[in-house]
Motif scaffolding. Sequence first.
Motif, PDB file in Angstrom:
ATOM      1  N   SER A  31      -5.595   3.341   0.388  1.00  0.00           N
ATOM      2  CA  SER A  31      -4.986   3.546  -0.931  1.00  0.00           C
ATOM      3  C   SER A  31      -4.944   5.016  -1.323  1.00  0.00           C
ATOM      4  O   SER A  31      -4.016   5.455  -2.017  1.00  0.00           O
ATOM      5  CB  SER A  31      -5.752   2.745  -1.997  1.00  0.00           C
ATOM      6  OG  SER A  31      -7.037   3.305  -2.242  1.00  0.00           O
ATOM      7  N   ARG A  51       2.278  -0.333  -9.478  1.00  0.00           N
ATOM      8  CA  ARG A  51       1.250  -0.938  -8.621  1.00  0.00           C
ATOM      9  C   ARG A  51       0.726  -2.245  -9.202  1.00  0.00           C
ATOM     10  O   ARG A  51       0.671  -3.263  -8.502  1.00  0.00           O
ATOM     11  CB  ARG A  51       0.093   0.055  -8.442  1.00  0.00           C
ATOM     12  CG  ARG A  51      -1.095  -0.491  -7.680  1.00  0.00           C
ATOM     13  CD  ARG A  51      -2.226   0.537  -7.587  1.00  0.00           C
ATOM     14  NE  ARG A  51      -3.352   0.019  -6.806  1.00  0.00           N
ATOM     15  CZ  ARG A  51      -4.434   0.724  -6.489  1.00  0.00           C
ATOM     16  NH1 ARG A  51      -4.536   1.990  -6.895  1.00  0.00           N
ATOM     17  NH2 ARG A  51      -5.406   0.175  -5.776  1.00  0.00           N
ATOM     18  N   ALA A 227       3.990   2.826  -2.727  1.00  0.00           N
ATOM     19  CA  ALA A 227       3.733   2.153  -3.999  1.00  0.00           C
ATOM     20  C   ALA A 227       3.627   0.642  -3.812  1.00  0.00           C
ATOM     21  O   ALA A 227       2.745  -0.011  -4.388  1.00  0.00           O
ATOM     22  CB  ALA A 227       4.836   2.487  -4.997  1.00  0.00           C
ATOM     23  N   LEU A 230       0.403  -0.195  -2.168  1.00  0.00           N
ATOM     24  CA  LEU A 230      -0.684  -0.121  -3.149  1.00  0.00           C
ATOM     25  C   LEU A 230      -0.793  -1.415  -3.954  1.00  0.00           C
ATOM     26  O   LEU A 230      -1.889  -1.931  -4.185  1.00  0.00           O
ATOM     27  CB  LEU A 230      -0.447   1.053  -4.107  1.00  0.00           C
ATOM     28  CG  LEU A 230      -0.872   2.435  -3.644  1.00  0.00           C
ATOM     29  CD1 LEU A 230      -0.331   3.500  -4.594  1.00  0.00           C
ATOM     30  CD2 LEU A 230      -2.395   2.537  -3.562  1.00  0.00           C
ATOM     31  N   GLY A 231       0.361  -1.943  -4.369  1.00  0.00           N
ATOM     32  CA  GLY A 231       0.352  -3.160  -5.172  1.00  0.00           C
ATOM     33  C   GLY A 231      -0.003  -4.407  -4.385  1.00  0.00           C
ATOM     34  O   GLY A 231      -0.779  -5.248  -4.850  1.00  0.00           O
TER      35      GLY A 231
END
Length: 314
Positions: A31, A51, A227, A230-231
């Motif tokens: 991350s 995110r 992104a 990350l989510g």
Amino acid sequence: MSIALASPSFARPTVLDISEMLLLGLAWGASFLFMRVATPEFGPVALVALRVAVAALLLAPLLRGVWRHPDAGRWWRPVLMLGIFNSALPFCLFALSALSLPAGFSAVLNATAILWGATLGWAIFGARLGGVQALGLLLGVSGVVGMVAHKLAAAEPTAGLPLGVGAAVLATACYGACAHYTHRHLADAPAPLVAAGSQAAAALVLLVPGGLAWPVHPPSALAWGCALALGGLCTALAYLMYFRLIRRLGAGRAMTVTMLVPAFGVMLGVALLGEPLTPGIVLGGGLVLAGSALVLGVWPRSARRAPPSQEVSA
């Protein structure tokens, strides 16, 4: 005590628990690389809003029918608090730090979450720290420092460095407090509910700020990919595992995963960014793993789980 870092009141770590901790360390180690790439293009608030929105959408099916649960009325407030102080706020703080700190530097600071957890657990929640676990913390922190010493030494002081370090340390303090808060107020809540509900709460809180901070220039495909990772990987999947570990092992032991994050962060830097693998990294990584094993704790197999009335975390 309410909870010791290796209390026999909680389940003994299984192969599945340890595997999840390793996967969690990998996801959260990655991350910092993703934030380092995506934050300059999205900006801290917009990136975090995206995110948590992605995580909330992926986890939304887990909330189906939850409000019909008899305990739903006492769960929603703690879940909202968790969404703010365990996701929205610390995610924004780490994204802010990514503008001025190298990914490895941020990963090192992330490992202080377990120190905050132990300190706040002792100062606020009445937790105690055993001698073996204290030794594990010392080994783990020593390993983190040794493993990334070259990164810290090479970091050039900039105007944003104090702000970046302060933001990252404040974020880890949020994590340390929330680990205890989670086990105290949501110990009997299903892990999928806590993960999905907290991300939905964070997405709701950041909806307007994220929209106002949306970048004028469209981010690149690489930034979008980071992104989304990350989510999906570092938030949705990661928090499902993390809250399950807190429920099974207790806040203190679940937080030992933060000592694995720098190890994976450095390894990813070596593999993806061409950073050198020095003897200090190898030795430091070994100390981190050894310290994590001690904090996880090994006790006699005959130890029994405490009655529910005594089972308070923090």
